[in-house]
Design a protein around this motif. Structure first.
Motif, PDB file in Angstrom:
ATOM      1  N   ALA A   1      -6.358  -0.027   7.325  1.00 51.60           N
ATOM      2  CA  ALA A   1      -7.014   0.942   6.448  1.00 51.60           C
ATOM      3  C   ALA A   1      -8.159   0.274   5.690  1.00 51.60           C
ATOM      4  O   ALA A   1      -9.260   0.833   5.591  1.00 51.60           O
ATOM      5  CB  ALA A   1      -6.001   1.542   5.476  1.00 51.60           C
TER       6      ALA A   1
ATOM      7  N   ALA B   1      -8.802   6.506   2.851  1.00 50.88           N
ATOM      8  CA  ALA B   1      -7.803   6.028   3.806  1.00 50.88           C
ATOM      9  C   ALA B   1      -6.425   6.269   3.204  1.00 50.88           C
ATOM     10  O   ALA B   1      -6.181   5.970   2.035  1.00 50.88           O
ATOM     11  CB  ALA B   1      -7.998   4.553   4.102  1.00 50.88           C
TER      12      ALA B   1
ATOM     13  N   VAL C   1      -2.409   5.433   3.695  1.00 52.68           N
ATOM     14  CA  VAL C   1      -1.435   4.564   4.356  1.00 52.68           C
ATOM     15  C   VAL C   1      -0.055   5.146   4.138  1.00 52.68           C
ATOM     16  O   VAL C   1       0.380   5.332   3.002  1.00 52.68           O
ATOM     17  CB  VAL C   1      -1.499   3.120   3.825  1.00 52.68           C
ATOM     18  CG1 VAL C   1      -0.473   2.244   4.534  1.00 52.68           C
ATOM     19  CG2 VAL C   1      -2.904   2.555   3.971  1.00 52.68           C
TER      20      VAL C   1
END
Length: 120
Positions: free
Chosen positions: A113, A79, A81
């Motif tokens: 996330a 993930a 961000v």
């Protein structure tokens, strides 16, 4: 926690490695290669989830961006961000052309996330 000139690395539980890039950092190829090695050293052959956090004023040299997009670590999911629309456009462009063997998703919210990573 591990700290380099570009980021801090935190273990979130047993299965998430969180790379938090520092404010106003200029990310170089060496920083990306170092982050891959940190992951491999920490994972010790296991597959982990990765949370990458980029602050609003982070920049990345072209070679670092290309290396990061074309290379990968043996992760469960990743993930990313980001804080700005410009970073979001750039991240989507690179992720659409450089597919990873694991799921990768871009977020503008850390909690979202982490929620997404929890599903793996």
């Amino acid at each position: 926690m591990t700290e380099t000139k570009a980021y801090k690395v935190y273990a979130l539980g047993d299965d998430i490695l969180n790379f938090r890039y520092k404010q106003s950092v200029h990310i170089e190829l060496e920083d990306i290669k170092e982050s891959f090695q940190i992951y491999l050293d920490y994972a010790k052959g296991k597959h982990l989830k990765v949370l990458l956090e980029y602050p609003s004023f982070a920049t990345m040299e072209v070679e670092a961006r290309e290396y990061g997009a074309a290379s990968e670590v043996p992760a469960i999911a990743e993930a990313m961000v980001i804080q700005t629309l410009a970073h979001r456009i750039l991240a989507r462009f690179y992720t659409s052309f450089n597919k990873k063997s694991h799921p990768l998703k871009v977020f503008m919210n850390r909690d979202k996330a982490l929620e997404w990573l929890a599903g793996f």
